[in-house]
Structures are given as C-alpha cells and as structure tokens.
Design an enzyme around this catalytic site. Structure first.
Site, PDB file in Angstrom:
ATOM      1  N   ASP A  57      65.611  98.634   8.136  1.00  0.00           N
ATOM      2  CA  ASP A  57      66.090  97.715   7.110  1.00  0.00           C
ATOM      3  C   ASP A  57      65.035  96.647   6.827  1.00  0.00           C
ATOM      4  O   ASP A  57      64.205  96.339   7.697  1.00  0.00           O
ATOM      5  CB  ASP A  57      67.395  97.043   7.556  1.00  0.00           C
ATOM      6  CG  ASP A  57      68.572  98.000   7.540  1.00  0.00           C
ATOM      7  OD1 ASP A  57      68.490  99.011   6.824  1.00  0.00           O
ATOM      8  OD2 ASP A  57      69.574  97.726   8.236  1.00  0.00           O
ATOM      9  N   PRO A  58      65.054  96.065   5.637  1.00  0.00           N
ATOM     10  CA  PRO A  58      64.043  95.053   5.279  1.00  0.00           C
ATOM     11  C   PRO A  58      63.936  93.894   6.256  1.00  0.00           C
ATOM     12  O   PRO A  58      62.840  93.401   6.532  1.00  0.00           O
ATOM     13  CB  PRO A  58      64.514  94.567   3.902  1.00  0.00           C
ATOM     14  CG  PRO A  58      65.247  95.735   3.326  1.00  0.00           C
ATOM     15  CD  PRO A  58      65.939  96.379   4.496  1.00  0.00           C
TER      16      PRO A  58
END
Length: 305
Positions: free
Chosen positions: A44-45
C-alpha cells in the site's frame, strides 16, 4: 555501457512512503530505460520496505514464487478506529484505553496460526467484479466473507502504556491484512485499534539488507555498476532441487521436448526442479512427472536462440 535489454534478474527496492508499487515500477522504467519490469507482493502507498522488482526475463517469475510469506514491523494506536483501519482514514470512534502490556501479551496467542480475516472495505478485493475500495469511496459497504490466513509470527516489540502505542513483529502468509489484524486485536481488547505505520521487512525470501533506495539505484546507474546489485532470478527458487542436463538434453529441453526421467539424474521425490545446462546456466523450471516418467517444462528463464 550495459544495455538495458541485457539486465535480467531481481532488484530489491526499499519502497518509500506515498509510492504505490506501480509507481516504483514506473520510476525504475524511467531510470533504467528497461521496459519489461514487474513486482511481487503489492505494498500500500503508506507502507515502506521490501519490494522485489523483476527485470527482463525474470518477470516470468512474478506469479510462481514458491515463498509467498511476508514479514512486517507494524506500529499501532489503541483507543481509535477508522474506516480504513489505519490512521490515514476517517476516524469512526475514540474510546478510553487503559490497556497494559500484559493484556496484549495474553491476547496474542489467539491470533497466531490459522485464523480468518474479513477483508477491509478499503482493499483491492473484488466482489461481483467491483473493487471494494471503489465501493467504499462511494459510501457503499457490502458483506465480505472471512478469508483464511496464517500468522506464523506475532510478537510485541514494544508498548507504551501512557500513549497506548505499540509495535508488532508479524510474519504471515500471502493475503494477510496487517491493518485488519491490528483492528481485530483492538476489538478483542475492547478499545479499538488502528495501524500507524507499516514496514515490510521480508518478502520472497529477501530482507531490507537486500534492498536499494532510489538514490542508490541512481548512483549505481551513474557509475554503470547497477548490474552488480541485480540478483539472479534462480535465487527465489532455491527451495527447489536442481537437475543438470547434458548438451543434447539441454537443446531438447529448450525446444520444449519432454525428457525421459529414466535418462536423467533427478532427486527422488522431487516435483518441481531448477534446470541447468552443462555450463551451469539456469534454464528454467520443470516438473518431474513420475507417473509418465517425464521431465516437463514449467517455465523458461532464458532467451531461446
């Protein structure tokens, strides 16, 4: 000057925060001028850490990695819940939390081993052809079925009873949602909980020690030494036994011909094997079919001439 097309193998990147996994691939394409790049194990970012990136012919390995386990260092805050199960989401509740360290230690065994998780709404899981995060952004919540995952390591590294913040060391199977694990721990404690940071420390058998930052990649490119840090694709298949073929067998194998196991020295009981030629060049993977006594091609990792 090393031509980009000649670079085949694995480059482990220490993914920075606020980059998607595809952002990493896109940036590396621009830096290295290599078009064929893939990655294993989406991050995930907001997460940082180990992201194995596969270059050239090595991209064929992305979907057949034998080691799918991951390891993370995750920080958390008790007494809060959010719609994304991490601190980057909208706060849903705040509760008074007076948990002591021993409360958490007593609870951890319940979350080790085989457990089930309900995928969070803010996830890439598809239901009826629609991504959950797309539905969540429209304010739609749908029923999700629990999914089995395996937690083989779950240790409390630290916990501050004043701030109600702690850090976990987690080793898990593919498909595990760390923020959901923390959310469920918080619910079991009666306080709620949200993930505050996430670093992947191991993936596909690689650790942070194997990783390069973008700055280090840039420096290696400037000195034409990047090839020195590219790992051979066979490294991710070390769990499989090896078979070495003679020149005639190698030529047939590279033409997709099924080989007679009776004429090959192969490890008894082996299923999938690494295949090498007489010069010890890694050719690809093959399955030992003992029912038909054939060595059958599984995947090439060398350009056939």
């Amino acid at each position: 000057m090393i031509q980009p097309s000649s670079l085949n193998g694995i480059l482990c990147i220490h993914k920075p925060q606020d980059f998607t996994s595809f952002d990493v691939v896109k940036k590396l394409r621009g830096m290295t001028k290599i078009k064929k790049i893939g990655h294993a194990g989406t991050l995930d970012p907001m997460a940082t850490g180990v992201l194995p990136v596969f270059l050239g012919a090595a991209t064929k390995a992305c979907d057949i990695l034998p080691d799918q386990n991951k390891r993370y260092t995750a920080a958390f805050q008790l007494g809060i819940t959010t719609n994304t199960q991490d601190i980057w989401g909208e706060v849903l509740s705040r509760r008074e939390s007076r948990v002591v360290k021993q409360d958490i230690l007593d609870l951890l065994p319940r979350f080790r081993g085989d457990i089930e998780q309900i995928p969070p709404m803010y996830s890439a899981v598809q239901i009826n052809g629609k991504r959950l995060y797309d539905l969540a952004r429209r304010g739609v919540e749908v029923e999700r079925k629990p999914r089995p995952v395996h937690i083989h390591r779950l240790e409390l590294l630290s916990f501050d009873e004043d701030s109600q913040c702690g850090v976990l060391d987690i080793g898990c199977s593919k498909g595990t949602y760390i923020r959901t694990l923390i959310h469920d721990l918080g619910e079991a404690l009666g306080t709620g909980g949200a993930m505050t940071s996430l670093t992947r420390t191991e993936a596909a058998g690689f650790t942070l020690d194997d990783c390069l930052t973008f700055q280090e990649v840039e420096e290696l490119l400037c000195t034409e030494r990047l090839a020195e840090r590219i790992l051979p694709v066979e490294k991710v298949f070390q769990a499989y036994p090896a078979i070495r073929l003679n020149p005639v067998q190698s030529k047939k194998f590279l033409n997709g011909v099924r080989l007679d196991l009776n004429r090959i020295k192969y490890p008894k009981g082996a299923v999938t094997c690494r295949i090498y030629d007489a010069g010890n060049t890694f050719l690809g993977l093959a399955d030992c079919r003992t029912d038909t006594m054939e060595l059958v091609l599984k995947k090439f990792f060398i350009e056939r001439k």
